[in-house]
Design a protein around this motif. Sequence first.
Motif, PDB file in Angstrom:
ATOM      1  N   GLU A 134      -2.652  -3.233  -5.744  1.00  0.00           N
ATOM      2  CA  GLU A 134      -3.502  -2.449  -4.853  1.00  0.00           C
ATOM      3  C   GLU A 134      -4.836  -2.114  -5.536  1.00  0.00           C
ATOM      4  O   GLU A 134      -5.886  -2.122  -4.882  1.00  0.00           O
ATOM      5  CB  GLU A 134      -2.779  -1.176  -4.407  1.00  0.00           C
ATOM      6  N   LEU A 135      -4.811  -1.863  -6.836  1.00  0.00           N
ATOM      7  CA  LEU A 135      -6.072  -1.653  -7.559  1.00  0.00           C
ATOM      8  C   LEU A 135      -6.928  -2.916  -7.499  1.00  0.00           C
ATOM      9  O   LEU A 135      -8.154  -2.841  -7.331  1.00  0.00           O
ATOM     10  CB  LEU A 135      -5.809  -1.276  -9.017  1.00  0.00           C
ATOM     11  N   GLY A 144     -11.929  -6.712  -4.230  1.00  0.00           N
ATOM     12  CA  GLY A 144     -12.111  -7.369  -2.942  1.00  0.00           C
ATOM     13  C   GLY A 144     -10.991  -8.333  -2.585  1.00  0.00           C
ATOM     14  O   GLY A 144     -11.141  -9.166  -1.703  1.00  0.00           O
ATOM     15  N   GLY A 145      -9.862  -8.210  -3.271  1.00  0.00           N
ATOM     16  CA  GLY A 145      -8.731  -9.082  -2.997  1.00  0.00           C
ATOM     17  C   GLY A 145      -7.994  -8.682  -1.735  1.00  0.00           C
ATOM     18  O   GLY A 145      -8.354  -7.715  -1.058  1.00  0.00           O
ATOM     19  N   ARG A 146      -6.960  -9.442  -1.460  1.00  0.00           N
ATOM     20  CA  ARG A 146      -6.115  -9.113  -0.300  1.00  0.00           C
ATOM     21  C   ARG A 146      -4.675  -9.471  -0.635  1.00  0.00           C
ATOM     22  O   ARG A 146      -4.397 -10.410  -1.392  1.00  0.00           O
ATOM     23  CB  ARG A 146      -6.578  -9.845   0.944  1.00  0.00           C
ATOM     24  N   TRP A 147      -3.759  -8.704  -0.076  1.00  0.00           N
ATOM     25  CA  TRP A 147      -2.338  -8.996  -0.217  1.00  0.00           C
ATOM     26  C   TRP A 147      -1.967 -10.128   0.728  1.00  0.00           C
ATOM     27  O   TRP A 147      -2.465 -10.214   1.853  1.00  0.00           O
ATOM     28  CB  TRP A 147      -1.496  -7.778   0.144  1.00  0.00           C
ATOM     29  N   GLY A 179       0.829  -1.217   0.000  1.00  0.00           N
ATOM     30  CA  GLY A 179       0.000   0.000   0.000  1.00  0.00           C
ATOM     31  C   GLY A 179       0.854   1.253   0.000  1.00  0.00           C
ATOM     32  O   GLY A 179       0.585   2.204  -0.753  1.00  0.00           O
ATOM     33  N   ARG A 180       1.900   1.273   0.824  1.00  0.00           N
ATOM     34  CA  ARG A 180       2.805   2.437   0.866  1.00  0.00           C
ATOM     35  C   ARG A 180       3.520   2.617  -0.466  1.00  0.00           C
ATOM     36  O   ARG A 180       3.650   3.731  -0.969  1.00  0.00           O
ATOM     37  CB  ARG A 180       3.832   2.267   1.988  1.00  0.00           C
TER      38      ARG A 180
END
Length: 152
Positions: free
Chosen positions: A81-82, A88-91, A24-25
Amino acid sequence: MPGFLDRFRRRPNPTDAETAEAMGRLAETFVKGSAAEGWPLGWESTEASQLDDICDAFLATDPPPAYRQSMIMSIGAYLGELMVRHGGGRWAYDPHENAAVVEMPNGLRGFPHGKVAKRLEHGREHNLFTFYRYGLTREAPPGTTVETMPGV
């Protein structure tokens, strides 16, 4: 005080939360840097359609390998991130691949950094918008070949 050899010791794998925070950063930094370079990006889903043009503009500068790696990490974080924000995904962190991965609710797992690396190395046949769209919908545009791993 850390010793000289500490930098060569295997560090523990990051948690999924640490991976998400770092990606995210990095994505936010990419958005700010792109704006400074004349490519204003935001967080709308349609922004993914600009990424292939950004890759072409970057490659036109004949960047050294270190710059390519930086761009792979930056664009990959933004692309992922998009997917997280709009699909609705996740890292997560994949220790087998030693890489950040986006896990989608539709069961797909995408490696955006790997896709960006392929895009920079092999060209438009590794279209980033197609990757993004497929990750969100599981629908490939007509005439597109999608390779999936067993069990996906």
